[in-house]
Structure formats: structure tokens, C-alpha cells
Design an enzyme around this catalytic site. Sequence first.
Site, PDB file in Angstrom:
ATOM      1  N   ASN A 201       0.792  -1.227   0.000  1.00 13.01           N
ATOM      2  CA  ASN A 201       0.000   0.000   0.000  1.00 13.01           C
ATOM      3  C   ASN A 201       0.828   1.282   0.000  1.00 13.01           C
ATOM      4  O   ASN A 201       0.347   2.324  -0.442  1.00 13.01           O
ATOM      5  CB  ASN A 201      -0.909  -0.039   1.255  1.00 13.01           C
ATOM      6  CG  ASN A 201      -1.529   1.294   1.559  1.00 13.01           C
ATOM      7  OD1 ASN A 201      -2.533   1.690   0.962  1.00 13.01           O
ATOM      8  ND2 ASN A 201      -0.926   2.048   2.498  1.00 13.01           N
TER       9      ASN A 201
ATOM     10  N   TYR B 218       3.591   9.354 -10.855  1.00 15.29           N
ATOM     11  CA  TYR B 218       2.676   8.544 -10.027  1.00 15.29           C
ATOM     12  C   TYR B 218       1.873   7.586 -10.908  1.00 15.29           C
ATOM     13  O   TYR B 218       1.781   6.382 -10.631  1.00 15.29           O
ATOM     14  CB  TYR B 218       1.759   9.503  -9.281  1.00 15.29           C
ATOM     15  CG  TYR B 218       0.727   8.877  -8.385  1.00 15.29           C
ATOM     16  CD1 TYR B 218       1.035   8.526  -7.071  1.00 15.29           C
ATOM     17  CD2 TYR B 218      -0.580   8.655  -8.833  1.00 15.29           C
ATOM     18  CE1 TYR B 218       0.079   7.969  -6.238  1.00 15.29           C
ATOM     19  CE2 TYR B 218      -1.532   8.101  -8.011  1.00 15.29           C
ATOM     20  CZ  TYR B 218      -1.207   7.761  -6.723  1.00 15.29           C
ATOM     21  OH  TYR B 218      -2.153   7.204  -5.899  1.00 15.29           O
TER      22      TYR B 218
ATOM     23  N   PRO C  17      -4.489  11.906   4.200  1.00 11.28           N
ATOM     24  CA  PRO C  17      -3.485  12.985   4.162  1.00 11.28           C
ATOM     25  C   PRO C  17      -2.884  13.192   2.770  1.00 11.28           C
ATOM     26  O   PRO C  17      -2.613  14.334   2.375  1.00 11.28           O
ATOM     27  CB  PRO C  17      -2.436  12.508   5.169  1.00 11.28           C
ATOM     28  CG  PRO C  17      -3.228  11.717   6.164  1.00 11.28           C
ATOM     29  CD  PRO C  17      -4.282  11.001   5.359  1.00 11.28           C
TER      30      PRO C  17
HETATM   31  P1  NAD Z   1      -0.858   8.642   2.845  1.00  8.98           P
HETATM   32  O1  NAD Z   1       0.115   9.658   2.382  1.00  8.98           O
HETATM   33  O2  NAD Z   1      -1.905   9.022   3.815  1.00  8.98           O
HETATM   34  O3  NAD Z   1      -0.083   7.377   3.398  1.00  8.98           O
HETATM   35  C1  NAD Z   1       1.040   6.846   2.735  1.00  8.98           C
HETATM   36  C2  NAD Z   1       1.932   6.168   3.744  1.00  8.98           C
HETATM   37  O4  NAD Z   1       3.029   5.588   3.023  1.00  8.98           O
HETATM   38  C3  NAD Z   1       2.533   7.128   4.782  1.00  8.98           C
HETATM   39  O5  NAD Z   1       2.308   6.637   6.084  1.00  8.98           O
HETATM   40  C4  NAD Z   1       4.017   7.148   4.439  1.00  8.98           C
HETATM   41  O6  NAD Z   1       4.870   7.298   5.576  1.00  8.98           O
HETATM   42  C5  NAD Z   1       4.188   5.763   3.809  1.00  8.98           C
HETATM   43  N1  NAD Z   1       5.395   5.686   2.972  1.00  8.98           N
HETATM   44  C6  NAD Z   1       5.880   6.596   2.091  1.00  8.98           C
HETATM   45  N2  NAD Z   1       7.036   6.171   1.575  1.00  8.98           N
HETATM   46  C7  NAD Z   1       7.294   4.961   2.127  1.00  8.98           C
HETATM   47  C8  NAD Z   1       8.342   4.016   2.001  1.00  8.98           C
HETATM   48  N3  NAD Z   1       9.395   4.247   1.206  1.00  8.98           N
HETATM   49  N4  NAD Z   1       8.261   2.854   2.723  1.00  8.98           N
HETATM   50  C9  NAD Z   1       7.222   2.622   3.546  1.00  8.98           C
HETATM   51  N5  NAD Z   1       6.211   3.493   3.733  1.00  8.98           N
HETATM   52  C10 NAD Z   1       6.248   4.651   3.020  1.00  8.98           C
HETATM   53  O7  NAD Z   1      -1.529   8.087   1.492  1.00  8.98           O
HETATM   54  P2  NAD Z   1      -2.856   7.229   1.229  1.00  8.98           P
HETATM   55  O8  NAD Z   1      -3.819   8.113   0.539  1.00  8.98           O
HETATM   56  O9  NAD Z   1      -3.258   6.471   2.430  1.00  8.98           O
HETATM   57  O10 NAD Z   1      -2.314   6.252   0.111  1.00  8.98           O
HETATM   58  C11 NAD Z   1      -2.075   4.860   0.340  1.00  8.98           C
HETATM   59  C12 NAD Z   1      -1.919   4.178  -1.011  1.00  8.98           C
HETATM   60  O11 NAD Z   1      -3.143   4.307  -1.743  1.00  8.98           O
HETATM   61  C13 NAD Z   1      -0.834   4.786  -1.892  1.00  8.98           C
HETATM   62  O12 NAD Z   1      -0.195   3.772  -2.632  1.00  8.98           O
HETATM   63  C14 NAD Z   1      -1.621   5.673  -2.832  1.00  8.98           C
HETATM   64  O13 NAD Z   1      -0.966   5.901  -4.029  1.00  8.98           O
HETATM   65  C15 NAD Z   1      -2.876   4.845  -3.018  1.00  8.98           C
HETATM   66  N6  NAD Z   1      -4.031   5.598  -3.483  1.00  8.98           N
HETATM   67  C16 NAD Z   1      -4.575   6.566  -2.706  1.00  8.98           C
HETATM   68  C17 NAD Z   1      -5.671   7.258  -3.191  1.00  8.98           C
HETATM   69  C18 NAD Z   1      -6.340   8.318  -2.372  1.00  8.98           C
HETATM   70  O14 NAD Z   1      -7.229   8.991  -2.932  1.00  8.98           O
HETATM   71  N7  NAD Z   1      -6.005   8.523  -1.120  1.00  8.98           N
HETATM   72  C19 NAD Z   1      -6.196   6.976  -4.453  1.00  8.98           C
HETATM   73  C20 NAD Z   1      -5.595   5.994  -5.213  1.00  8.98           C
HETATM   74  C21 NAD Z   1      -4.513   5.294  -4.711  1.00  8.98           C
END
Ligand code: NAD
Length: 253
Positions: free
Chosen positions: A87, A152, A190
Amino acid sequence: MGRVEGKVALVTGAGSGLGAADCRRLAEEGAKVIVSDVNLGAAQTVAREIGDAAFALEHDVSSEESWKAAFAEVERAFGGLHILVNNAGIVVVADPEETTLEQFRKVQAVMSEGVFLGCKYGIPLMARSGGGSIINMSSTASHLGYPPFFAYSAAKGAVRSLTKSVAIHCQQKGYRIRCNSVHPGSIETPMVQNAMGRPGQEQEVPEGVLPPGSIGHPSDVANLVLYLASDESRFVTGAEFLIDNGLTITPAG
Ligand code: NAD
């Protein structure tokens, strides 16, 4: 009976947003969850909130050594692994002309390479554990032309396609491991707050069916992850799941 009772799950990037919600949901349904994040403090906070079923782990998904150490620790402490949610993610907002090579590589290192390494080293551990489910977090960005999220989108496209090869590889080897990708639209976390220029300002997501253009709640994605993690989805592998309230398939106009 919990839907993932007795299973061990590792969720990356679980100190925030979707990963934290996945951990909560999996723990509610009986799994032991390893809350892994490069930010150990954030992982510890989530693990504390969940309670006895959760364990925090410092883990950088862009590092091969960190993956090896994480899985060695999981096998030592829990005896195996049944659910892996790849994730962790980062965003750089820059179009194809603005994006630097360094930015492009950094984004691929966390998401494309991070998911590759999770699968590469997770498969043998899960096979030794009797099988399981790998859930890779892609995005609607892998389906769309999305210039400001250029690097991305490229990384999420890699996640989308590598998932299918992992799924078929595991089937052909008889490992009893399934692998699917999840493609959320905009979900209130976030990451999205920052991308939308409102850091730290949480927007409320109403209950019930949402109108077009709405933002989703992390629990919407966590419920799908739970289904894919559980044996309820035993006939599902190599599939991609859009979870975007119809956004991607809505005709213009
Ligand atoms: P977020 O920024 O709230 O959380 C991301 C987490 O990843 C953070 O806790 C960060 O510390 C951690 N992280 C970053 N780099 C890292 C690394 N090198 N190793 C380990 N951990 C690391 O983001 P989110 O919205 O919860 O996103 C989670 C996933 O869902 C991501 O892959 C994102 O691309 C995907 N996503 C999110 C959305 C959305 O709308 N929120 C939509 C599509 C996909």
C-alpha cells in the site's frame, strides 16, 4: 467468526490513510496485523490504537534490505504470512515536462519497485505459510491520462500489470497465492488533503450512497481489501478493482 481469523497480515505504508484503515478492518475481523511504515512513530500510533492484534514495524519499501529484514522478522515472530497489502505510496505533482529524472525514479522506487520487492520476497514466505493473498494498491491514475501526476500514474501502471504476472506465476507454481490490484479514486486521506492544497484539513464523508464527484472514505477501500484478503475471494486472482464511485467510466458531458 472473523473473516480473516488466524491469518497474519502485513500492510505497508500503514502509519496513515488507507493502510491504517486496512489494518483496523483486518484486525476487527481476526487477523494479526503488522503495521509497517518508513515512519515508525506513525506505525506505532496506529498499532497502539488497534491494540493487542497489531505490531508496528519500521520498513522502507524502496529498500531490498528492509524487505528482507521485515519478512525475516515476520517469520520469526509470527511463523508465517498470509496477507500482504502493498500500500505504501508517495506523490510528486509535476507534468511530463516538469518531472525531473530524480523525481521520476523516487516515485518508481517506492511504488513500482516497492511492490515488485514485496511480491518477490513475499511469495516464498507466503508459499511456506500455506498460501495467501497479495493486494497491490494501484489507482484510477493507471487508467487515465493524468499529466500533473505523471510519475505517479506510471508507477501505478506498473503495479497494475505486474499484479497479473504475479497472479498467474503463483497459480502455475501451485502456491495457493492470489494477487489482485485495487484502484481507488479520490479517498479522504493525508495524501489527498496535501494534493488538494488543504493539508491537515479533514473533509467529512457522508454515510450512504454518495453522489457523483464525491470523495470516498478510507473504510470504503478497507472493506474491499478485507474481501480480497479473506477466503471469500478464493476464485479471484489477477483482477483489478476500480473503487471510484463510477468516476472512471462516466461519459463526458
Ligand atoms: P498517505 O500519504 O496518507 O499514506 C502513505 C503512507 O506511506 C505514509 O504513512 C508514508 O509514511 C508511507 N510511505 C511513504 N514512503 C514509504 C516508504 N518508502 N516505505 C514505507 N512506507 C512509506 O496516502 P494514502 O492516501 O493512504 O495512500 C495509500 C496508497 O493508496 C498509496 O499507494 C496511494 O498511491 C494509493 N491511493 C490513494 C488514493 C487516495 O485517494 N487517497 C487513491 C488511489 C490510490
